[in-house]
Design an enzyme around this catalytic site. Structure first.
Site, PDB file in Angstrom:
ATOM      1  N   ASP A 283     151.732  71.545 156.126  1.00 41.32           N
ATOM      2  CA  ASP A 283     152.187  72.724 155.411  1.00 41.32           C
ATOM      3  C   ASP A 283     152.079  72.408 153.921  1.00 41.32           C
ATOM      4  O   ASP A 283     151.904  71.258 153.513  1.00 41.32           O
ATOM      5  CB  ASP A 283     153.614  73.127 155.817  1.00 41.32           C
ATOM      6  CG  ASP A 283     153.918  74.590 155.462  1.00 41.32           C
ATOM      7  OD1 ASP A 283     153.146  75.181 154.693  1.00 41.32           O
ATOM      8  OD2 ASP A 283     154.926  75.125 155.949  1.00 41.32           O
TER       9      ASP A 283
HETATM   10  C1  BGC Z   1     154.205  78.264 154.287  1.00 45.49           C
HETATM   11  C2  BGC Z   1     153.044  78.401 155.243  1.00 45.49           C
HETATM   12  C3  BGC Z   1     151.876  79.024 154.517  1.00 45.49           C
HETATM   13  C4  BGC Z   1     151.541  78.182 153.311  1.00 45.49           C
HETATM   14  C5  BGC Z   1     150.389  78.713 152.507  1.00 45.49           C
HETATM   15  C6  BGC Z   1     153.806  77.534 153.025  1.00 45.49           C
HETATM   16  O1  BGC Z   1     154.836  77.510 152.104  1.00 45.49           O
HETATM   17  O2  BGC Z   1     155.260  77.592 154.915  1.00 45.49           O
HETATM   18  O3  BGC Z   1     153.402  79.171 156.351  1.00 45.49           O
HETATM   19  O4  BGC Z   1     150.784  79.144 155.377  1.00 45.49           O
HETATM   20  O5  BGC Z   1     152.662  78.112 152.445  1.00 45.49           O
HETATM   21  O6  BGC Z   1     150.730  79.872 151.860  1.00 45.49           O
END
Ligand code: BGC
Length: 794
Positions: A283
């Site tokens: 993530d």
């Molecule tokens: C989120 C993800 C997301 C990523 C990119 C993160 O903060 O938890 O779900 O895909 O950001 O935007």
């Protein structure tokens, strides 16, 4: 002899040097040479580069990283800046990724172009699950995948599929269910649908990211049984049934270690036990411990910072990271790259048919909308021409959730617009008042522009204003019905709260509901409540007031049309609840270990770090103990017999169904085949989602009263028409996890198959016998560091 020997050596060295320079001049090219050969030809720097994305380096998001020292030049879709890096020397292109689960998140405008780039805002995850229709979900996801492909992206970062352990998780709208089986099945359908276009998915967040408070650091602690049966089961089903190209590891810790850096989770369980062979990407952080992540089998660091590349290079040089670990991950990434449309040089149109997808979203979202109450069958509205439409959110409907799950859509349809195209006029005096109020609020926002966070979070929900005196009575004699919309939204980075305006209605909402109902009832007219909400709210204290309640969730940009189509009878609801609506929040066992009302919650990208107080980590912030064990949702309520407001699996239609002739057969390998005939015994068309719950013999383990083991939905049935539904459950799906033996076990003995219209409305049953016990041993991994004191139910 000596001379001859050294001459030979010289000759060989010269030959090797010639070869090497030939290699340097004509390095192997991805697609032409084998991946093995590409990996052999890569320098350490190139290998490290391919393991780290470069989003932060190319977006003004983080100016500090704007000039990456390493290979960049990604596929660039503004606002969807996530990527893998190219290595042009070896014919490795960059690839592009974007959020998110309900449609593509990217900028509407692009430099140098007047064209607007919109994406369809599809129904959110919870709506998909509420359809209980995997075929339909796969179909919707296929169209979403087509948009991904036509906008030149390779991976969409979804579906979100953390278990809805507690209703207050801020991202529950992106997720599916409190039940791991439904969770896994809906996720598989989405992955299969999107990937049928030759683009990838990234089911997320693996795993244990069941709350948002302090999500970068919080430690989700649980027993191995809870982990296997509840938290991982959905992912297990999804991996085995749909083979996603990538999986996103979560930010949080799980039983003490960051999931991104956990070999037992990412390799032992995910790859060795489940057979996953795709990419694991982190993530979007840049945690310390990049090297640990590489070792654990986390192939790709997203969003990617130069210093992560440097950490990898340094670790190889100082011997703390083996080249085998790196090569394994590099191969995974390259195997992904060769599947992408960028590698295949697909000429995308930048012009997907979003008008067709809008129609699709309007029609199909109806299946995920749930009729909670319909006294005197007041819905669908018959022969009604004029409606008094109350509630600010009727005129500012909510399409989807906030945060990275937000979609830059072309428009959001409001309820008055939807009613109008269905021949029902919204009272203009009432509509005008709300519209002016909204315009005023928007103008105020214009004077005080919303923060960066608010922009990222998507539009904020305005609080329901107190209706001015006389508004509720306005035209009460000429209006045929009153409709009130109640809106709620939530999003990434924060959890919801037990307070008015979130879990509870506000005083203004209660006042409106009561006044409108009193007024309209006094002239013999009915009141309908539309819940345009992202997650569960308290309903028990007010659900008796209106005549009908339609739970629309946040079903995408066509929301107003979809809801009005149902109200007016152009379509019909056939959704059922994928989670329980409890009477009170504290009825839920998980409520005792959840960061509800935490002060710091609710801020996107909140970096709370370690909140230790006098050396003691803070409960529910630094760690969350999953003391409820497997007693999540209906497993708890059906076993304890505790009353709920609306049970798991519940949902009415505009017609009724009879269940007939339940039959269960067990094959030699223990596979159970259950059939039931469903007959439309009412007077209008409809579809019915049938749930197969199983009551199992206890064996050595405590088991819930019932567990969902299969489900099926009928096609559209006309009055009097019937359909035979067949549901299969293999012996492994019947198993519970015995942590003392580290194995899944299906006990021998007498079982009951229960065919339910909901978890508390079992329509018919059939007993069956499993003659031979079966066991599936797994690795004894991921035990909590300190045993969790789980609640005892039986
Ligand atoms: C989120 C993800 C997301 C990523 C990119 C993160 O903060 O938890 O779900 O895909 O950001 O935007």
């Amino acid at each position: 002899m000596k001379i001859k020997y050294s001459f030979m050596i010289m000759l060989t060295l010269t030959f090797m040097a010639v070869l090497k320079s030939a290699d340097a001049q004509n390095p192997p090219q991805l697609g032409k040479a084998s991946i093995e050969d590409i990996v052999k030809a890569m320098t350490i720097e190139e290998k490290a580069t391919i393991l780290v994305g470069d989003a932060w380096g190319t977006r003004n998001f983080n100016p500090a990283g704007a000039n990456s020292k390493y290979s960049t030049g990604i596929v660039h879709v503004p606002g969807a800046p996530f990527s893998t890096r190219p290595i042009p020397r070896l014919g490795i292109p960059g690839t592009g990724m974007s959020d998110g689960p309900a449609g593509i998140r990217m900028d509407i405008s692009r430099p140098g172009s007047n064209k607007k780039y919109y994406a369809t805002s599809f129904p959110v995850g919870t709506v998909m699950a509420s359809t209980w229709n995997t075929e339909l979900v796969e179909y919707i996801a296929t169209e979403m995948g087509r948009e991904v492909k036509e906008y030149g992206l390779d991976v969409v970062l979804g579906p979100g599929m953390n278990l809805q352990r507690n209703p207050l998780c801020g991202r529950n709208f992106e997720y599916f269910s409190e039940d791991p089986f439904l969770n896994g099945k809906i996720a598989s359908a989405i992955v299969n649908g999107i990937q049928s276009n030759g683009v990838g998915t990234s089911p997320k967040h693996f795993a244990g990211n069941n709350s948002e408070t302090n999500r970068f650091y919080s430690d989700s602690r649980m027993s191995q049984r809870t982990l296997r049966e509840m938290i991982l089961k959905g992912f297990e089903i999804m991996v085995k049934e749909s083979h996603p190209w990538t999986i996103m590891s979560s930010y949080n810790k799980l039983n003490g270690d960051f999931t991104q850096q956990n070999y037992e989770l990412l390799t032992t369980i995910l790859r060795d036990e489940w057979g996953y062979d795709g990419v694991v990407l982190t993530d979007w952080g840049y945690k310390e411990g990049t090297v640990e992540a590489v070792k654990a089998g986390n192939d790709l660091m997203e969003a990617g910072m130069d210093f992560e590349i440097e950490r990898i290079i340094e670790a190889v040089q100082n011997g703390s990271l083996s080249i085998e670990d790196i090569d394994r991950n590099v191969k995974n990434v390259l195997n992904y790259v060769v599947k992408t449309q960028h590698f295949k040089r697909y000429e995308y149109s930048d012009n997907p048919d979003i008008d067709a997808n809008a129609k699709l979203a309007r029609k199909e979202a109806a299946e995920g909308i749930i009729l909670l109450k319909n006294d005197d069958n007041i819905l669908p509205l018959k022969n009604m021409k004029n409606a008094a439409v109350f509630g600010l959110n009727s005129y500012k409907m909510i399409a989807g959730g906030a945060g990275s799950g937000n979609v830059n859509k072309k428009y959001v349809r409001n309820l008055d617009e939807g009613l109008a195209i269905n021949g029902i006029a919204a009272d203009t005096t009432i509509a005008d008042w709300y519209k002016k109020y909204i315009a005023y609020q928007d103008a105020t926002n214009g004077i005080n522009p919303p923060s960066m966070e608010a922009v990222l979070l998507g539009s904020q929900v305005l609080a329901e204003p107190l209706a001015p005196t006389g508004l509720t009575e306005k035209n009460m004699n000429s209006n045929d019905v009153a409709i009130i919309t109640i809106g709620r939204n939530a999003g990434e980075g924060g959890d919801r709260k037990i307070e008015d305006g979130d879990w509870y209605l506000t005083a203004a909402e209660r006042d409106l509901l009561q006044k409108v109902t009193d007024t309209y009832h006094s002239v013999g007219k009915k009141v309908v409540v539309v819940l345009n909400i992202g997650g569960v709210i308290e309903t028990a204290s007010w659900k008796d007031i209106p005549d009908a309640i339609l739970l629309a969730w946040t079903p995408g940009q066509e929301v107003g049309y979809t809801v009005a189509d149902i109200l007016a009878g152009k379509s019909y609801p056939s959704g059922k609840l994928p989670m329980t609506f409890p009477l009170g929040y504290f009825d839920l066992p998980s409520s005792h270990n959840f960061p509800y009302n935490y002060e710091g919650s609710g801020t996107l990208y909140l970096d709370m770090g370690n909140n230790s107080q006098q050396g003691q980590p803070v409960k529910d912030v630094d760690y969350v103990n999953y003391e409820e064990g497997i007693w999540i949702g209906y497993r708890y309520f059906t076993t304890t017999g505790k009353e709920v407001s609306y049970p798991f699996g519940y949902g009415l239609g505009y017609t009724n169904f009879d269940y007939e002739n339940p039959v269960v057969k067990v094959a030699g390998d223990g596979t159970v085949t259950a059939t039931v005939t469903v007959r439309n015994s009412g007077s209008s068309v409809g579809k019915e989602a049938v749930q197969l719950y199983v009551t199992a013999p206890t064996g050595e383990l405590t088991k819930p009263e019932i567990e969902l083991r299969a489900f099926a939905k009928t096609k559209e049935l006309k009055p009097g028409e019937s359909q035979l539904l067949t549901m299969k459950v293999d012996a492994y799906m019947l198993a519970s996890f015995n942590e003392s033996k580290s194995q899944w076990e299906t006990a021998a003995g007498e079982y009951t198959a229960k065919f339910g219209a909901s978890s508390s409305d079992i329509r018919c049953k059939a007993g069956f016998k499993i003659a031979k016990a079966q066991a599936w041993p797994v690795h004894n991994v991921m035990a909590p560091k300190i045993p969790i004191q789980e609640i005892k139910i039986k």
